[in-house]
Design a protein around this motif. Structure first.
Motif, PDB file in Angstrom:
ATOM      1  N   GLU A 150      -7.308   0.024  -3.747  1.00 16.36           N
ATOM      2  CA  GLU A 150      -6.649   0.727  -4.845  1.00 16.36           C
ATOM      3  C   GLU A 150      -5.206   1.027  -4.459  1.00 16.36           C
ATOM      4  N   LEU A 151      -4.408   1.363  -5.433  1.00 21.01           N
ATOM      5  CA  LEU A 151      -2.999   1.724  -5.215  1.00 21.01           C
ATOM      6  C   LEU A 151      -2.223   0.585  -4.563  1.00 21.01           C
ATOM      7  N   TRP A 152      -2.481  -0.637  -5.023  1.00 18.76           N
ATOM      8  CA  TRP A 152      -1.783  -1.786  -4.441  1.00 18.76           C
ATOM      9  C   TRP A 152      -0.303  -1.772  -4.801  1.00 18.76           C
ATOM     10  N   GLY A 153       0.446  -2.655  -4.135  1.00 17.47           N
ATOM     11  CA  GLY A 153       1.892  -2.629  -4.262  1.00 17.47           C
ATOM     12  C   GLY A 153       2.459  -3.436  -5.417  1.00 17.47           C
ATOM     13  N   ARG A 154       3.767  -3.315  -5.572  1.00 22.87           N
ATOM     14  CA  ARG A 154       4.486  -4.112  -6.554  1.00 22.87           C
ATOM     15  C   ARG A 154       4.617  -5.542  -6.028  1.00 22.87           C
ATOM     16  N   PRO A 155       4.909  -6.508  -6.904  1.00 23.63           N
ATOM     17  CA  PRO A 155       5.148  -7.881  -6.426  1.00 23.63           C
ATOM     18  C   PRO A 155       6.229  -7.891  -5.353  1.00 23.63           C
ATOM     19  N   ALA A 156       5.960  -8.599  -4.266  1.00 22.68           N
ATOM     20  CA  ALA A 156       6.882  -8.625  -3.130  1.00 22.68           C
ATOM     21  C   ALA A 156       7.690  -9.919  -3.115  1.00 22.68           C
ATOM     22  N   PRO A 157       8.949  -9.873  -2.692  1.00 25.22           N
ATOM     23  CA  PRO A 157       9.767 -11.088  -2.590  1.00 25.22           C
ATOM     24  C   PRO A 157       9.247 -12.000  -1.474  1.00 25.22           C
ATOM     25  N   SER A 158       9.585 -13.250  -1.540  1.00 22.01           N
ATOM     26  CA  SER A 158       9.066 -14.232  -0.588  1.00 22.01           C
ATOM     27  C   SER A 158       9.506 -13.964   0.845  1.00 22.01           C
ATOM     28  N   TRP A 159      10.625 -13.246   1.032  1.00 28.87           N
ATOM     29  CA  TRP A 159      11.110 -12.992   2.383  1.00 28.87           C
ATOM     30  C   TRP A 159      10.368 -11.873   3.090  1.00 28.87           C
ATOM     31  N   PHE A 160       9.580 -11.073   2.326  1.00 32.93           N
ATOM     32  CA  PHE A 160       8.875  -9.958   2.951  1.00 32.93           C
ATOM     33  C   PHE A 160       7.827 -10.515   3.909  1.00 32.93           C
ATOM     34  N   PRO A 161       7.802 -10.048   5.167  1.00 32.37           N
ATOM     35  CA  PRO A 161       6.976 -10.687   6.194  1.00 32.37           C
ATOM     36  C   PRO A 161       5.475 -10.495   6.071  1.00 32.37           C
ATOM     37  N   PHE A 162       5.025  -9.519   5.303  1.00 33.52           N
ATOM     38  CA  PHE A 162       3.587  -9.256   5.225  1.00 33.52           C
ATOM     39  C   PHE A 162       3.228  -8.956   3.785  1.00 33.52           C
ATOM     40  N   ARG A 163       2.763  -9.989   3.074  1.00 39.56           N
ATOM     41  CA  ARG A 163       2.404  -9.824   1.671  1.00 39.56           C
ATOM     42  C   ARG A 163       0.901  -9.975   1.492  1.00 39.56           C
ATOM     43  N   MET A 164       0.406  -9.418   0.399  1.00 40.13           N
ATOM     44  CA  MET A 164      -1.045  -9.447   0.187  1.00 40.13           C
ATOM     45  C   MET A 164      -1.377  -9.706  -1.272  1.00 40.13           C
ATOM     46  N   ILE A 165      -2.396 -10.516  -1.474  1.00 40.49           N
ATOM     47  CA  ILE A 165      -2.903 -10.784  -2.818  1.00 40.49           C
ATOM     48  C   ILE A 165      -4.133  -9.909  -3.043  1.00 40.49           C
ATOM     49  N   TYR A 166      -4.085  -9.124  -4.106  1.00 35.24           N
ATOM     50  CA  TYR A 166      -5.213  -8.256  -4.466  1.00 35.24           C
ATOM     51  C   TYR A 166      -5.925  -8.889  -5.660  1.00 35.24           C
ATOM     52  N   PRO A 167      -7.050  -9.566  -5.439  1.00 39.52           N
ATOM     53  CA  PRO A 167      -7.768 -10.194  -6.563  1.00 39.52           C
ATOM     54  C   PRO A 167      -8.109  -9.211  -7.679  1.00 39.52           C
ATOM     55  N   GLN A 168      -8.378  -7.947  -7.312  1.00 39.21           N
ATOM     56  CA  GLN A 168      -8.751  -6.956  -8.308  1.00 39.21           C
ATOM     57  C   GLN A 168      -7.594  -6.583  -9.228  1.00 39.21           C
TER      58      GLN A 168
END
Length: 275
Positions: A150-168
């Motif tokens: 819950e409380l996932w983040g906003r879309p992150a730019p491609s340069w951000f080193p640690f991004r995550m896909i939240y299927p929910q």
């Protein structure tokens, strides 16, 4: 090197025995209260002495009540008053999330005032000792948010080193792991600052300084972290493009600064009178 991860499908329930279940969210609160209680027992006995170990033990139940009642009531009033007005049966479902830190802070502040008045303790000094362990609970709470997905983040730019896909979230957009960012800023960083500063007897001798530093630090940390966090879908962006979390946290920066100023002024006045 940039990495994109898919949110692991954690089970929010740690252990289940028939109808009885232990949720990570509840465990985070219990652990935070126990760890905070043990640390505060040590802090109150450091010079200047603020309270006894027995008084800290007694306050634990007050703190628990303040956190739970304040956190839940705050969430209902600040975030979804209309929803809970029509779903009163969901008011007590704290295991599904829905706790407001700002409400919990108010609840604990009220508990401190009442308890200190009844026990004849200085509420400012007592609040200083309470403030130091609080980021531990914030860290554990944000980790529980991450486990709950819950409380996932906003879309992150491609340069951000640690991004995550939240299927929910309903999309395959890579996002900021905002729960972990908040755990770092509100938890680890804020605790490191408070604990380091609390090692100074001079600072501990200025009633209200540590409490003010916590309020100021949290206001900065939460306001910053909210830029990475997706606003609640039922609220979205509010005035000036801010989120509810920011609207509740920005005033804390001013309040915390005033508390620190007050503590330092009182200390200077006391020193001048002693001279």
């Amino acid at each position: 090197m940039n990495h994109v991860y898919i949110w692991p499908h954690f089970d929010p329930i740690l252990v289940k025995f028939g109808p009885f279940a232990i949720h990570y969210y509840a465990l985070a609160y219990i652990t935070a209260l126990v760890v905070g209680w043990r640390l505060m027992r040590r802090l109150v006995r450091e010079k200047p002495t603020v309270a006894t170990h027995e008084q800290v033990d007694d306050f634990l139940s007050w703190a628990t009540l303040g956190v739970v009642l304040g956190g839940r009531i705050g969430y209902i009033l600040f975030y979804q008053p209309v929803y809970f007005l029509h779903h009163l049966d969901r008011t007590y479902a704290v295991w599904d999330g829905g706790m407001s830190f700002h409400g919990g802070l108010i609840g604990v502040a009220v508990a401190i005032l009442i308890y200190c008045h009844r026990r004849g303790l200085d509420p400012w000094q007592f609040a200083d000792r309470v403030a130091v362990p609080v980021p531990i609970g914030l860290f554990l709470g944000r980790i529980a948010n991450f486990i709950n997905g819950e409380l996932w983040g906003r879309p992150a730019p491609s340069w951000f080193p640690f991004r995550m896909i939240y299927p929910q979230s309903g999309s395959d957009v890579s996002r900021y792991p905002s729960e972990l960012i908040e755990a770092t800023l509100e938890g680890l960083v804020l605790f490191a600052v408070l604990y380091t500063v609390s090692r100074s007897e001079r600072i501990r001798s200025q009633p209200g300084y540590l409490a003010g530093l916590f309020v100021l630090g949290y206001g900065i940390a939460r306001t910053t972290a909210e830029f990475f966090r997706q606003p609640d879908w039922f609220l979205g962006y509010l005035i000036f493009g801010l989120t509810m979390g920011q609207l509740l946290s920005i005033p804390m920066i001013a309040i915390g600064a005033i508390m620190i100023w007050r503590a330092r002024r009182a200390a200077r006045t006391q020193t001048a009178l002693a001279a």
